[in-house]
Design a protein around this motif. Structure first.
Motif, short mmCIF file in Angstrom:
data_model
loop_
_atom_site.label_atom_id
_atom_site.label_comp_id
_atom_site.label_asym_id
_atom_site.label_seq_id
_atom_site.Cartn_x
_atom_site.Cartn_y
_atom_site.Cartn_z
N TYR A 179 1.44 -3.79 8.98
CA TYR A 179 2.09 -5.34 10.05
C TYR A 179 3.44 -6.25 8.36
CZ TYR A 179 -0.37 -7.16 13.70
OH TYR A 179 -1.05 -7.64 14.63
N TYR A 180 4.61 -6.54 8.74
CA TYR A 180 5.39 -7.42 7.65
C TYR A 180 5.87 -7.74 8.49
CZ TYR A 180 9.08 -7.17 4.35
OH TYR A 180 9.95 -7.60 3.59
N PRO A 181 6.32 -9.18 7.32
CA PRO A 181 6.15 -9.32 6.38
C PRO A 181 4.25 -9.66 5.92
CG PRO A 181 7.12 -11.28 6.53
CD PRO A 181 7.12 -10.39 7.87
N SER B 289 -1.83 -9.93 4.91
CA SER B 289 -2.97 -10.82 4.82
C SER B 289 -4.20 -10.23 5.58
CB SER B 289 -3.77 -11.85 5.86
OG SER B 289 -3.02 -11.39 7.35
N SER B 290 -5.71 -9.72 5.10
CA SER B 290 -6.79 -8.90 5.39
C SER B 290 -6.45 -7.57 5.07
CB SER B 290 -6.62 -8.97 6.42
OG SER B 290 -7.79 -8.17 6.82
N TYR B 291 -5.74 -6.83 6.38
CA TYR B 291 -6.46 -4.83 6.02
C TYR B 291 -4.36 -4.93 6.26
CZ TYR B 291 -7.75 -5.48 10.37
OH TYR B 291 -7.63 -4.97 12.30
N ARG B 292 -3.90 -5.47 7.05
CA ARG B 292 -2.17 -5.58 7.34
C ARG B 292 -1.62 -4.93 6.50
NH1 ARG B 292 -1.79 -10.88 11.59
NH2 ARG B 292 -2.83 -10.34 13.11
N TYR C 216 -4.63 3.05 4.11
CA TYR C 216 -4.65 3.70 2.61
C TYR C 216 -4.01 2.84 1.79
CZ TYR C 216 -5.01 8.75 3.01
OH TYR C 216 -5.46 10.34 4.16
N ASP C 217 -5.31 2.34 0.60
CA ASP C 217 -4.11 1.74 -0.24
C ASP C 217 -2.87 1.32 -0.37
OD1 ASP C 217 -3.97 0.29 -2.86
OD2 ASP C 217 -5.28 -1.56 -2.17
N GLU C 218 -1.93 0.27 0.24
CA GLU C 218 -0.73 0.49 -0.69
C GLU C 218 -0.44 0.75 -1.51
OE1 GLU C 218 -1.55 -4.22 -0.82
OE2 GLU C 218 -2.43 -1.93 0.03
N LEU D 46 -3.08 4.50 -3.21
CA LEU D 46 -2.34 5.45 -1.93
C LEU D 46 -4.37 6.37 -1.86
CD1 LEU D 46 0.66 7.59 -3.34
CD2 LEU D 46 -0.55 5.17 -1.14
N GLN D 47 -5.17 5.17 -2.00
CA GLN D 47 -7.01 6.32 -1.57
C GLN D 47 -6.68 5.58 -0.10
OE1 GLN D 47 -8.92 7.80 -3.53
NE2 GLN D 47 -6.41 8.04 -4.84
N PRO D 48 -7.97 5.75 0.09
CA PRO D 48 -8.34 6.09 2.09
C PRO D 48 -8.70 3.91 2.37
CG PRO D 48 -9.18 7.96 1.66
CD PRO D 48 -8.33 7.81 -0.32
N ALA D 49 -8.62 3.48 2.82
CA ALA D 49 -9.29 2.10 2.91
C ALA D 49 -10.05 2.03 3.93
CB ALA D 49 -8.34 0.75 2.79
N LYS D 50 -10.61 1.38 4.39
CA LYS D 50 -11.24 0.28 6.00
C LYS D 50 -10.63 -0.52 6.01
CE LYS D 50 -15.01 -1.96 6.01
NZ LYS D 50 -14.47 -3.04 6.98
N ALA D 51 -10.64 -0.54 7.62
CA ALA D 51 -9.92 -1.89 8.49
C ALA D 51 -11.15 -2.43 8.57
CB ALA D 51 -8.84 -0.59 8.99
N ARG D 52 -11.03 -2.72 10.23
CA ARG D 52 -11.92 -3.40 10.48
C ARG D 52 -13.36 -2.80 10.33
NH1 ARG D 52 -9.29 -3.21 16.56
NH2 ARG D 52 -9.46 -0.96 16.48
#
Length: 342
Positions: A130-132, A135-138, A205-207, A210-216
């Protein structure tokens, strides 16, 4: 008297001619009912939502009732997203609608959508879901459901003037070239490495790191097969691929070959459950794999991670695509064809 009548007739013919010319002019600009609705749904920042403020899903087949128009108007620009094909879907459709109708409003809306994508891209080349809204993993760089790949494909179409995008203003070409270059860089940097060997990609990925990240809760940080197929397909579209790009494709293909599950498919078990069932012709992959072991993993709504799909809740077993034929065509047809050409 005859002169007066003649003058009146000439004037009437002239007025009739002007009216006909105006009607012809108006008829030159055709409309498309779905494209017209896309103009209504477009947010002020140029993007499109996948859901409205009340969380109802955007469906272009719905009639624009007074109630629906009120919901659309109430939807904040924070709902602009590239998730579930949103924004890229509309840009692609509006470009084609412009080609079919010559309606300038459609091209203008598509170019506003392109502006949104350019604005949303991070300096490191990734795109957030999402942009802008962050929140959360967006805010994470999102390959999930091909979100970033869809955005990059729009940019590649602008650069290559393909799939109808030759109608887009040429001023976007250098901007799109930069976006594609940075996007490819992000893809190459985020390919997961195991013991010095590249594998495939995670879904998010964390913005910043750049490390892998979880979502839901049920989508753990992991190697993600479905999304990685989309990444490889995008890389194979690139003209004159570099050695690094070829290497990324080759390593991903090798990983898919080494992890395929032959003779089983994810299907119904009885009336109320799903799981792996024997199928002599099936070639499948799990959706998510552990970073270290390359074994399938499965998430549940309580944030737990299991080694077997049977160990997660029945609701999640039935409500998510835990296995699929994700890379089957890629391995059997698409990659051999690409390899022959490159």
């Amino acid at each position: 008297m005859k002169n007066i009548i003649y003058i009146l007739v000439v004037c009437m013919l002239a007025l009739s001619s002007c009216a006909t010319a105006q009607n012809v002019s108006k008829s030159d600009v055709k409309t498309d009912s779905i494209a017209d609705k896309m103009l209504v749904y477009q947010l002020s920042n140029g993007g499109w939502p996948k859901q409205l403020e009340d969380k109802s899903v955007v469906k272009y087949e719905y009639p624009l009732t007074k109630e629906l128009l009120s919901k659309i108007k109430a939807t904040s620009p924070l709902h602009a997203t590239i998730d579930n094909n949103a924004t890229s879907r509309e840009i692609n459709a509006l470009v084609l609608a412009y080609k079919n109708t010559n309606n300038p409003a459609y091209l203008k809306a598509a170019e506003n959508g392109i502006e949104y994508l350019l604005m949303a891209q991070y300096a490191n080349g990734g795109w957030p879901q999402y942009y802008p809204d962050k929140s959360s993993y967006r805010a994470e760089i999102t390959y999930n459901d091909n979100a970033m790949i869809n955005a990059l494909t729009v940019m590649l179409n602008i650069v290559d003037r393909t799939n109808g995008f030759e109608v887009v203003d040429a001023k976007y070409i250098p901007k799109a070239e930069s976006a594609v270059k940075r996007g490819i860089s992000c893809i190459l940097k985020t390919q997961v490495v195991q013991n010095g060997k590249k594998t495939i990609w995670a879904a998010q990925y964390d913005e910043n790191t750049l490390q892998p990240a979880k979502a839901r809760a049920f989508e753990p940080a992991s190697l993600s097969t479905s999304e990685s197929v989309g990444v490889v397909r995008f890389l194979m579209k690139l003209k004159n691929p570099s050695v690094e790009i070829k290497d990324a494709i080759k390593n991903a293909i090798e990983w898919f070959e080494s992890t395929k599950i032959v003779g089983f498919k994810y299907d119904k078990i009885g009336d109320k459950d799903k799981g792996l069932v024997p199928n002599a012709e099936a070639v499948s992959w799990a959706r998510f794999y552990d970073f270290n072991t390359n074994k399938p993993i499965f998430g549940d709504r309580d944030n737990s991670i299991k080694d077997r799909v049977e160990d997660i809740s029945q609701e999640r077993r039935n409500g998510y695509a835990w296995y699929g034929t994700f890379a089957q065509n890629l391995l059997a047809k698409e990659y051999p064809k690409w390899l022959k050409a490159n």
